[in-house]
Design an enzyme around this catalytic site. Structure first.
Site, PDB file in Angstrom:
ATOM      1  CG  ASN A   1      50.155  41.034  44.560  1.00 36.08           C
ATOM      2  OD1 ASN A   1      50.116  40.496  45.657  1.00 36.08           O
ATOM      3  ND2 ASN A   1      50.331  40.356  43.430  1.00 36.08           N
ATOM      4  CD1 TRP A   2      51.705  45.263  49.749  1.00 33.86           C
ATOM      5  CD2 TRP A   2      51.479  44.667  51.894  1.00 33.86           C
ATOM      6  NE1 TRP A   2      51.453  46.408  50.467  1.00 33.86           N
ATOM      7  CE2 TRP A   2      51.302  46.071  51.793  1.00 33.86           C
ATOM      8  CE3 TRP A   2      51.363  44.067  53.152  1.00 33.86           C
ATOM      9  CZ2 TRP A   2      51.035  46.871  52.904  1.00 33.86           C
ATOM     10  CZ3 TRP A   2      51.099  44.871  54.253  1.00 33.86           C
ATOM     11  CH2 TRP A   2      50.937  46.257  54.131  1.00 33.86           C
ATOM     12  CE  LYS A   3      53.897  40.043  43.086  1.00 34.51           C
ATOM     13  NZ  LYS A   3      54.740  39.800  41.928  1.00 34.51           N
TER      14      LYS A   3
ATOM     15  N   GLY B   1      58.264  41.497  38.353  1.00 36.63           N
ATOM     16  CA  GLY B   1      59.414  41.305  39.235  1.00 36.63           C
ATOM     17  C   GLY B   1      60.750  41.282  38.530  1.00 36.63           C
TER      18      GLY B   1
ATOM     19  CD  GLU C   1      54.103  36.278  41.528  1.00 37.56           C
ATOM     20  OE1 GLU C   1      53.463  36.455  42.574  1.00 37.56           O
ATOM     21  OE2 GLU C   1      54.879  37.134  41.049  1.00 37.56           O
TER      22      GLU C   1
ATOM     23  N   GLY D   1      53.648  45.317  42.595  1.00 42.69           N
ATOM     24  CA  GLY D   1      54.205  44.324  43.508  1.00 42.69           C
ATOM     25  C   GLY D   1      55.336  44.926  44.330  1.00 42.69           C
ATOM     26  N   GLY D   2      56.562  44.715  43.878  1.00 44.10           N
ATOM     27  CA  GLY D   2      57.761  45.127  44.619  1.00 44.10           C
ATOM     28  C   GLY D   2      57.708  46.545  45.163  1.00 44.10           C
TER      29      GLY D   2
ATOM     30  CD  GLU E   1      49.988  41.759  37.325  1.00 42.90           C
ATOM     31  OE1 GLU E   1      50.391  42.704  37.995  1.00 42.90           O
ATOM     32  OE2 GLU E   1      49.980  40.589  37.741  1.00 42.90           O
TER      33      GLU E   1
ATOM     34  CB  SER F   1      58.891  46.058  36.398  1.00 43.55           C
ATOM     35  OG  SER F   1      59.386  44.751  36.657  1.00 43.55           O
TER      36      SER F   1
ATOM     37  CG  HIS G   1      49.491  37.246  40.247  1.00 41.33           C
ATOM     38  ND1 HIS G   1      50.736  36.678  40.047  1.00 41.33           N
ATOM     39  CD2 HIS G   1      49.692  38.575  40.334  1.00 41.33           C
ATOM     40  CE1 HIS G   1      51.650  37.638  40.036  1.00 41.33           C
ATOM     41  NE2 HIS G   1      51.039  38.807  40.207  1.00 41.33           N
TER      42      HIS G   1
HETATM   43  P1  PGA Z   1      55.992  43.684  40.319  1.00 45.32           P
HETATM   44  O1  PGA Z   1      54.736  42.694  40.490  1.00 45.32           O
HETATM   45  O2  PGA Z   1      55.470  45.096  40.453  1.00 45.32           O
HETATM   46  O3  PGA Z   1      56.924  43.316  41.447  1.00 45.32           O
HETATM   47  O4  PGA Z   1      56.567  43.431  38.985  1.00 45.32           O
HETATM   48  C1  PGA Z   1      53.494  43.000  39.927  1.00 45.32           C
HETATM   49  C2  PGA Z   1      52.516  41.905  40.181  1.00 45.32           C
HETATM   50  O5  PGA Z   1      52.897  40.731  40.143  1.00 45.32           O
HETATM   51  O6  PGA Z   1      51.329  42.159  40.451  1.00 45.32           O
END
Ligand code: PGA
Length: 254
Positions: free
Chosen positions: A9-11, A176, A100, A237-238, A170, A216, A98
């Protein structure tokens, strides 16, 4: 055997050129280095989808995902992207629910359920995210919260349709933050989610549905998380923005 899945997930990261560069690094590495039966999904920002689908075309390990879609079919919804549009550029998976989106765009369970229906209607698969906040975990309400999220989003689906869903657990406090759930915490929740699916849809479906962990995930912790019996891979994500790190996370699922 359940499908192992690692999704990126590149966001809201990468520009056009840097995204294409990242993808051109990741895709061949997956082809050359990943031998095991892991399905890789990459969900870049919308601007990359068309080029990414050209780049991945015919690839049997790497598939295209999107990070969101709108719940209406078409019409006067300025700025939104429909499920039909995503399907038309080769998207196979859409992330829905998600945290977010729940937090910054006020998406509630009713909106999320409608989005899931749109995704399925257009023959794509949904990656449905659920998970509790830190306050909810500290109040020992995490199971109750996740059960409610699973029930409202998925229990209205038919048996056929729920099999098109990948569940991503999640925990919000792990996204994050650099603080991942421990393998014990992840396993406990994944087994619980699987038991909810079993009660509603039966044992066969509960054994087949992939439940992946997000929050994470790094090359350092991926192996211990993915070795848990009910953790079928990850949503990253990251660490998915660095080709080498993402590929080693994929390998940890193999
Ligand atoms: P993260 O994000 O790996 O940066 O914690 C995961 C996600 O939100 O899907």
């Amino acid at each position: 055997m359940r499908q192992k899945i690692v999704a990126a997930n590149w966001k809201m990261n990468t520009h056009y050129m840097s995204g294409i560069k990242l993808l051109s690094e990741i895709v061949p590495m997956i082809g050359d280095e990943v031998t095991a039966d892991v399905k890789v999904i990459i969900a870049p920002p919308f601007i990359h989808l068309y080029s990414a689908s050209q780049l991945m075309n015919g690839n049997r390990k790497v598939f295209l995902g999107a990070q969101n879609c709108f719940y209406e079919e078409k019409g006067p919804y300025t700025g939104e992207i429909s499920a039909a549009m995503l399907a038309s550029v080769g998207v196979k998976y859409v992330i829905v629910g998600h945290s977010e989106r729940r937090k910054f765009f006020n998406e509630d369970d009713a909106i999320i359920s409608k989005k899931i229906l749109q995704v399925l209607e257009h023959n794509m698969q949904g990656i449905y995210c659920c998970g509790e906040t830190l306050e909810q975990r500290e109040a020992r309400k995490h199971k109750e919260i996740v059960a409610k999220q699973i029930e409202t989003a998925l229990f209205g689906l038919s048996k056929e349709r729920v099999q098109k869903i990948i569940i991503a657990y999640e925990p919000v406090w792990a996204i994050g933050t650099g603080v991942n759930a421990t393998p014990e915490q992840a396993q406990e929740m994944h087994a619980y989610i699987r038991s909810l699916i079993e009660k509603k849809f039966g044992e066969n479906i509960s054994k087949e549905i992939s439940i992946i962990y997000g929050g994470s995930v790094t090359p350092n912790n991926a192996k211990s998380l993915f070795s848990c019996p009910d953790v079928d891979g990850g949503l990253v994500g990251g660490a998915s923005l660095i080709a080498r790190d993402f590929v080693s996370i994929v390998k940890a699922a193999g």
